[in-house]
Design an enzyme around this catalytic site. Sequence first.
Site, PDB file in Angstrom:
ATOM      1  CG  ASN A 259      42.877  14.675  24.909  1.00 36.33           C
ATOM      2  OD1 ASN A 259      41.498  14.505  25.187  1.00 36.33           O
ATOM      3  ND2 ASN A 259      43.114  15.572  24.222  1.00 36.33           N
TER       4      ASN A 259
ATOM      5  CG  HIS B 259      38.294  10.695  22.728  1.00 33.21           C
ATOM      6  ND1 HIS B 259      37.522  11.054  21.665  1.00 33.21           N
ATOM      7  CD2 HIS B 259      39.495  10.848  22.613  1.00 33.21           C
ATOM      8  CE1 HIS B 259      38.565  11.625  20.719  1.00 33.21           C
ATOM      9  NE2 HIS B 259      39.680  11.620  21.202  1.00 33.21           N
TER      10      HIS B 259
ATOM     11  CG  HIS C 218      40.269  20.858  22.124  1.00 28.80           C
ATOM     12  ND1 HIS C 218      40.680  20.439  20.888  1.00 28.80           N
ATOM     13  CD2 HIS C 218      40.275  22.357  22.047  1.00 28.80           C
ATOM     14  CE1 HIS C 218      40.557  21.391  19.782  1.00 28.80           C
ATOM     15  NE2 HIS C 218      40.411  22.709  20.537  1.00 28.80           N
TER      16      HIS C 218
ATOM     17  NE  ARG D 217      36.354  20.818  18.417  1.00 31.81           N
ATOM     18  CZ  ARG D 217      37.309  20.750  17.270  1.00 31.81           C
ATOM     19  NH1 ARG D 217      38.216  19.903  17.554  1.00 31.81           N
ATOM     20  NH2 ARG D 217      37.498  21.435  16.108  1.00 31.81           N
TER      21      ARG D 217
ATOM     22  NE  ARG E 242      33.273  19.167  17.579  1.00 28.78           N
ATOM     23  CZ  ARG E 242      33.891  19.286  16.581  1.00 28.78           C
ATOM     24  NH1 ARG E 242      34.651  18.199  16.207  1.00 28.78           N
ATOM     25  NH2 ARG E 242      34.016  20.166  15.616  1.00 28.78           N
TER      26      ARG E 242
ATOM     27  CD  GLU F 228      44.828  19.477  22.935  1.00 31.75           C
ATOM     28  OE1 GLU F 228      44.035  19.619  22.404  1.00 31.75           O
ATOM     29  OE2 GLU F 228      45.246  18.697  23.259  1.00 31.75           O
TER      30      GLU F 228
ATOM     31  CB  THR G   3      43.417  19.041  16.274  1.00 27.82           C
ATOM     32  OG1 THR G   3      42.619  19.148  17.589  1.00 27.82           O
ATOM     33  CG2 THR G   3      44.000  20.314  16.001  1.00 27.82           C
TER      34      THR G   3
ATOM     35  CD  GLU H 170      50.599  18.431  21.821  1.00 26.39           C
ATOM     36  OE1 GLU H 170      50.137  19.201  22.830  1.00 26.39           O
ATOM     37  OE2 GLU H 170      49.946  17.267  21.143  1.00 26.39           O
TER      38      GLU H 170
ATOM     39  CG  HIS I  10      46.320  14.417  16.675  1.00 23.96           C
ATOM     40  ND1 HIS I  10      45.930  13.692  15.728  1.00 23.96           N
ATOM     41  CD2 HIS I  10      45.470  15.398  16.937  1.00 23.96           C
ATOM     42  CE1 HIS I  10      44.634  13.870  15.340  1.00 23.96           C
ATOM     43  NE2 HIS I  10      44.247  15.243  16.330  1.00 23.96           N
TER      44      HIS I  10
HETATM   45  N1  PXP Z   1      47.458  16.819  21.173  1.00 20.49           N
HETATM   46  C1  PXP Z   1      46.633  17.688  20.505  1.00 20.49           C
HETATM   47  C2  PXP Z   1      47.024  18.989  20.184  1.00 20.49           C
HETATM   48  C3  PXP Z   1      45.159  17.237  20.215  1.00 20.49           C
HETATM   49  O1  PXP Z   1      44.309  17.970  19.458  1.00 20.49           O
HETATM   50  C4  PXP Z   1      44.871  16.085  20.370  1.00 20.49           C
HETATM   51  C5  PXP Z   1      43.457  15.414  19.839  1.00 20.49           C
HETATM   52  O2  PXP Z   1      42.641  16.369  20.940  1.00 20.49           O
HETATM   53  C6  PXP Z   1      45.784  15.247  21.067  1.00 20.49           C
HETATM   54  C7  PXP Z   1      47.205  15.552  21.286  1.00 20.49           C
HETATM   55  C8  PXP Z   1      45.711  13.779  21.411  1.00 20.49           C
HETATM   56  O3  PXP Z   1      45.163  12.901  20.292  1.00 20.49           O
HETATM   57  P1  PXP Z   1      44.695  11.407  20.421  1.00 20.49           P
HETATM   58  O4  PXP Z   1      43.143  11.643  20.998  1.00 20.49           O
HETATM   59  O5  PXP Z   1      44.712  11.041  18.715  1.00 20.49           O
HETATM   60  O6  PXP Z   1      45.708  10.598  21.084  1.00 20.49           O
END
Ligand code: PXP
Length: 249
Positions: free
Chosen positions: A7, A10, A43, A45, A49, A70, A101, A151, A190
């Site tokens: 992901n 960030h 994601h 959003r 953001r 996402e 999330t 998931e 997550h």
């Molecule tokens: N899966 C989902 C559905 C999420 O919303 C997120 C956070 O955006 C992640 C995985 C990844 O989470 P993390 O950044 O804590 O590894």
Amino acid sequence: MASLGVNIDHIANVREARRTVEPDPVPMALLAELGGADGITVHLREDRRHIQDRDVELLRHTVRSRLNLEMAATAEMVAIALKIKPDMVTLVPERREEVTTEGGLDVAGQLSTLTAFIDQLQSNSIPVSLFVDPDQAQLDACRRSGAQWVELHTGAYAEASWSDQPKELARISEGCATARQLGLRVNAGHGLTYQNVEPIAALEGMEELNIGHTIVARALVVGLEQAVRDMKALIQNPRRDPLFGQLPG
Ligand code: PXP
């Protein structure tokens, strides 16, 4: 063996902190792939953001692994997905005031709305995954919704104290087994980190882990390619019981 979806939200977070053009998540996705990412997750959003529409459009052209989008279950997002055609859509709950999330999607509570969106996406050859807590009622609703994947939300496991972590791991393990019995395919994510990922990666039937924050944090030290490589090594060869191994006497 579980695969790794990286992901990259960030990276966009850092760019948007200055509303400028760097760092750009699009070329960084390539580095994640070179490090062994089996997929790239973003994601989009509703408040934009971090990830922007432009990122998703470009990533659709540049990602050579799989693109997992996402998004919230809204008409606006479904229209974007139908245009972009990601390799998977993961539906997540979304509240503007949250930092990330929080809980899983309440599939049981909004089954008919979700079913219509899922049908629209899947009939256009976009498989849908639902981000849910590992609860029997939610998993039953996921099966009724027609979604092909879930998931499992690993946030409670990731945040649990060492004494509660085995209990939270057991919930995810049971959720994974239940989902598979229901005919659903299983991803998870997550809050997973280099320290806590192994027992989740070792679960029978776990197909993909979506991991973002810890990889991007480590990338500041070792670079993104290496950070992905390090995570992939843990996922591919996980110890089954590192948590229990750490328990005192
Ligand atoms: N899966 C989902 C559905 C999420 O919303 C997120 C956070 O955006 C992640 C995985 C990844 O989470 P993390 O950044 O804590 O590894």
